[in-house]
Scaffold this motif. Sequence first.
Motif, PDB file in Angstrom:
ATOM      1  N   THR A 197     -41.666 -60.976 -50.574  1.00 39.49           N
ATOM      2  CA  THR A 197     -41.350 -61.824 -49.426  1.00 39.49           C
ATOM      3  C   THR A 197     -39.957 -61.435 -48.951  1.00 39.49           C
ATOM      4  OG1 THR A 197     -42.656 -63.634 -50.347  1.00 39.49           O
ATOM      5  CG2 THR A 197     -41.063 -64.214 -48.657  1.00 39.49           C
TER       6      THR A 197
ATOM      7  N   GLU B  10     -36.656 -62.573 -46.601  1.00 38.13           N
ATOM      8  CA  GLU B  10     -36.012 -63.711 -45.943  1.00 38.13           C
ATOM      9  C   GLU B  10     -34.750 -63.221 -45.236  1.00 38.13           C
ATOM     10  OE1 GLU B  10     -32.919 -66.349 -45.329  1.00 38.13           O
ATOM     11  OE2 GLU B  10     -32.928 -65.566 -47.372  1.00 38.13           O
TER      12      GLU B  10
ATOM     13  N   GLY C 124     -32.889 -67.389 -42.794  1.00 37.78           N
ATOM     14  CA  GLY C 124     -33.677 -68.582 -43.078  1.00 37.78           C
ATOM     15  C   GLY C 124     -35.157 -68.456 -42.778  1.00 37.78           C
TER      16      GLY C 124
ATOM     17  N   ALA D 145     -38.671 -66.683 -43.534  1.00 34.97           N
ATOM     18  CA  ALA D 145     -39.365 -65.891 -44.550  1.00 34.97           C
ATOM     19  C   ALA D 145     -40.582 -65.217 -43.938  1.00 34.97           C
ATOM     20  CB  ALA D 145     -39.780 -66.777 -45.709  1.00 34.97           C
ATOM     21  N   ARG D 146     -40.789 -63.963 -44.328  1.00 35.93           N
ATOM     22  CA  ARG D 146     -41.953 -63.204 -43.855  1.00 35.93           C
ATOM     23  C   ARG D 146     -42.674 -62.610 -45.054  1.00 35.93           C
ATOM     24  NH1 ARG D 146     -38.055 -61.838 -39.962  1.00 35.93           N
ATOM     25  NH2 ARG D 146     -38.664 -62.355 -37.845  1.00 35.93           N
ATOM     26  N   SER D 147     -44.003 -62.616 -44.965  1.00 34.48           N
ATOM     27  CA  SER D 147     -44.851 -62.011 -45.984  1.00 34.48           C
ATOM     28  C   SER D 147     -45.694 -60.930 -45.335  1.00 34.48           C
ATOM     29  CB  SER D 147     -45.762 -63.070 -46.604  1.00 34.48           C
ATOM     30  OG  SER D 147     -44.997 -64.071 -47.226  1.00 34.48           O
TER      31      SER D 147
ATOM     32  N   GLY E 115     -29.819 -61.310 -46.339  1.00 34.03           N
ATOM     33  CA  GLY E 115     -30.892 -62.212 -46.762  1.00 34.03           C
ATOM     34  C   GLY E 115     -31.352 -61.858 -48.159  1.00 34.03           C
TER      35      GLY E 115
END
Length: 118
Positions: free
Chosen positions: A32, A34, A37, A39-41, A77
Amino acid sequence: MIGLELASVVFVRNYVQLDFDGPRLTCFVWPTVEIGGAARSLGDSGYRDALCAFISQTVTSVDEAVGTGLVLRFALGAVTIDPTPDEVEGPEIAMLAGFPDEAWDLWRPGENIFADMG
Protein backbone atom coordinates in the motif's frame (compact mmCIF):
# COMPACT_ATOMS: atom_id res chain seq x y z
CA MET A 1 17.42 0.46 5.31
CA ILE A 2 17.23 3.78 7.09
CA GLY A 3 19.20 6.33 5.08
CA LEU A 4 18.97 4.40 1.82
CA GLU A 5 17.55 6.12 -1.26
CA LEU A 6 15.04 4.36 -3.48
CA ALA A 7 16.71 4.12 -6.90
CA SER A 8 14.10 2.24 -8.92
CA VAL A 9 10.77 0.44 -8.84
CA VAL A 10 10.61 -2.70 -10.96
CA PHE A 11 7.20 -4.15 -11.81
CA VAL A 12 7.45 -7.88 -12.59
CA ARG A 13 4.18 -9.62 -13.52
CA ASN A 14 2.78 -10.40 -10.06
CA TYR A 15 5.28 -8.72 -7.74
CA VAL A 16 7.30 -5.54 -7.39
CA GLN A 17 10.92 -4.83 -6.46
CA LEU A 18 12.13 -1.71 -4.69
CA ASP A 19 15.81 -1.20 -5.49
CA PHE A 20 18.01 0.84 -3.17
CA ASP A 21 21.22 0.82 -5.32
CA GLY A 22 22.21 -2.65 -4.17
CA PRO A 23 19.80 -3.75 -1.48
CA ARG A 24 16.52 -4.81 -3.03
CA LEU A 25 13.17 -5.36 -1.34
CA THR A 26 11.14 -7.86 -3.34
CA CYS A 27 7.44 -7.63 -2.45
CA PHE A 28 5.55 -10.81 -3.32
CA VAL A 29 2.37 -9.00 -2.28
CA TRP A 30 1.52 -5.52 -3.49
CA PRO A 31 2.32 -2.83 -0.92
CA THR A 32 0.00 0.00 0.00
CA VAL A 33 1.29 3.48 -0.84
CA GLU A 34 0.43 6.51 1.28
CA ILE A 35 1.19 10.05 0.14
CA GLY A 36 -0.33 13.14 1.72
CA GLY A 37 -2.77 11.09 3.78
CA ALA A 38 -4.20 9.31 0.72
CA ALA A 39 -3.64 5.54 0.58
CA ARG A 40 -3.55 3.65 -2.71
CA SER A 41 -3.57 -0.08 -3.38
CA LEU A 42 -2.96 -2.06 -6.55
CA GLY A 43 -5.84 -1.39 -8.92
CA ASP A 44 -6.43 2.15 -7.65
CA SER A 45 -5.98 4.96 -10.13
CA GLY A 46 -2.49 6.42 -9.83
CA TYR A 47 -1.10 3.51 -7.78
CA ARG A 48 1.96 2.88 -9.93
CA ASP A 49 2.71 6.59 -10.26
CA ALA A 50 2.43 6.99 -6.48
CA LEU A 51 4.84 4.11 -5.89
CA CYS A 52 7.31 5.55 -8.42
CA ALA A 53 7.06 8.97 -6.71
CA PHE A 54 9.28 7.53 -3.97
CA ILE A 55 12.21 7.19 -6.40
CA SER A 56 15.03 9.45 -5.13
CA GLN A 57 13.42 9.56 -1.68
CA THR A 58 15.38 8.40 1.37
CA VAL A 59 14.03 5.94 3.94
CA THR A 60 13.61 7.91 7.18
CA SER A 61 12.36 5.04 9.36
CA VAL A 62 11.25 1.43 9.24
CA ASP A 63 8.55 -0.01 11.47
CA GLU A 64 7.84 -3.71 11.91
CA ALA A 65 5.02 -4.97 14.12
CA VAL A 66 2.35 -7.63 14.24
CA GLY A 67 -0.85 -6.02 13.03
CA THR A 68 0.86 -3.31 10.97
CA GLY A 69 3.40 -5.35 8.98
CA LEU A 70 6.46 -3.72 7.43
CA VAL A 71 6.33 0.06 6.94
CA LEU A 72 9.00 2.04 5.10
CA ARG A 73 8.65 5.74 5.85
CA PHE A 74 9.92 8.52 3.61
CA ALA A 75 9.49 12.32 3.88
CA LEU A 76 6.89 11.98 1.11
CA GLY A 77 4.82 9.25 2.81
CA ALA A 78 5.01 5.51 3.39
CA VAL A 79 5.08 2.14 1.68
CA THR A 80 3.40 -0.58 3.74
CA ILE A 81 3.45 -4.34 3.32
CA ASP A 82 0.60 -5.75 5.40
CA PRO A 83 -1.38 -8.19 3.25
CA THR A 84 -4.64 -9.90 3.99
CA PRO A 85 -4.51 -13.72 3.83
CA ASP A 86 -6.18 -13.74 0.40
CA GLU A 87 -3.45 -11.46 -1.02
CA VAL A 88 -0.68 -13.97 -0.25
CA GLU A 89 -0.19 -16.25 -3.24
CA GLY A 90 3.03 -18.02 -2.29
CA PRO A 91 5.14 -19.02 0.69
CA GLU A 92 6.80 -15.59 1.09
CA ILE A 93 5.51 -12.06 1.62
CA ALA A 94 8.76 -10.17 1.01
CA MET A 95 12.52 -10.61 0.83
CA LEU A 96 15.30 -8.10 1.43
CA ALA A 97 18.75 -8.92 0.03
CA GLY A 98 21.71 -7.40 -1.78
CA PHE A 99 23.71 -5.89 1.07
CA PRO A 100 27.52 -5.91 0.76
CA ASP A 101 27.78 -8.19 3.82
CA GLU A 102 25.32 -10.62 2.17
CA ALA A 103 22.79 -10.10 4.98
CA TRP A 104 19.21 -10.79 4.01
CA ASP A 105 15.75 -11.12 5.52
CA LEU A 106 12.63 -13.02 4.52
CA TRP A 107 9.07 -12.52 5.72
CA ARG A 108 6.52 -15.36 5.63
CA PRO A 109 2.90 -15.69 6.73
CA GLY A 110 2.65 -16.94 10.31
CA GLU A 111 6.17 -15.79 11.25
CA ASN A 112 7.52 -12.77 13.12
CA ILE A 113 5.62 -9.58 12.18
CA PHE A 114 3.15 -11.64 10.15
CA ALA A 115 2.48 -14.09 13.00
CA ASP A 116 -1.18 -13.05 12.98
CA MET A 117 -1.55 -14.62 9.51
CA GLY A 118 -0.75 -18.16 10.76
